[in-house]
Design a protein around this motif. Structure first.
Motif, PDB file in Angstrom:
ATOM      1  N   SER A  88      62.504   5.379  27.866  1.00  0.00           N
ATOM      2  CA  SER A  88      62.317   4.506  26.698  1.00  0.00           C
ATOM      3  C   SER A  88      63.322   3.356  26.743  1.00  0.00           C
ATOM      4  N   TYR A  89      64.586   3.707  26.903  1.00  0.00           N
ATOM      5  CA  TYR A  89      65.646   2.716  27.050  1.00  0.00           C
ATOM      6  C   TYR A  89      66.913   3.422  27.503  1.00  0.00           C
ATOM      7  N   THR A  90      67.885   2.633  27.916  1.00  0.00           N
ATOM      8  CA  THR A  90      69.185   3.169  28.285  1.00  0.00           C
ATOM      9  C   THR A  90      70.243   2.519  27.396  1.00  0.00           C
ATOM     10  N   THR A  91      71.339   3.217  27.228  1.00  0.00           N
ATOM     11  CA  THR A  91      72.417   2.675  26.410  1.00  0.00           C
ATOM     12  C   THR A  91      73.615   2.311  27.282  1.00  0.00           C
ATOM     13  N   ALA A  92      74.409   1.404  26.771  1.00  0.00           N
ATOM     14  CA  ALA A  92      75.660   1.017  27.408  1.00  0.00           C
ATOM     15  C   ALA A  92      76.688   0.817  26.306  1.00  0.00           C
TER      16      ALA A  92
END
Length: 98
Positions: A88-92
């Motif tokens: 879905s998405y990645t975080t940073a």
């Protein structure tokens, strides 16, 4: 998440970290990237950025202290009888010092 997607995520994140690490050591006239530039770049590449800002000035006047990888958020697609994990998405995580 497939191994190739995970490897691509790590490669992109390492590139962001190297950019962020180089920014404080760059000479002032060369136009070192601000924390806002790093956040914008990560978001442009599809990351959800979790920002921790130390100081009260605008983000464009801050330096990046740390960029860390976050979690990859996935969803399960079970349509068509095949169960597949979809990114879905990645975080940073970005820490900015002002």
């Amino acid at each position: 998440m497939t191994k190739s997607r995970f490897n691509a995520f790590i490669a992109t994140l390492l590139a962001a970290v190297s950019i962020a690490a180089a920014a404080p050591s760059a000479a002032a006239p060369s136009g070192a990237r601000s924390a806002q530039d790093v956040v914008d770049s990560l978001q442009k590449n599809g990351y959800k950025v979790i920002l921790n800002k130390i100081g009260t000035v605008p983000l464009g006047q801050c330096d990046v202290a740390v960029v860390r990888p976050g979690r990859a958020i996935t969803a399960i697609d079970a349509t068509g009888g095949v169960r597949e994990e979809i990114l879905s998405y990645t975080t940073a995580y970005v820490v900015a010092r002002c």
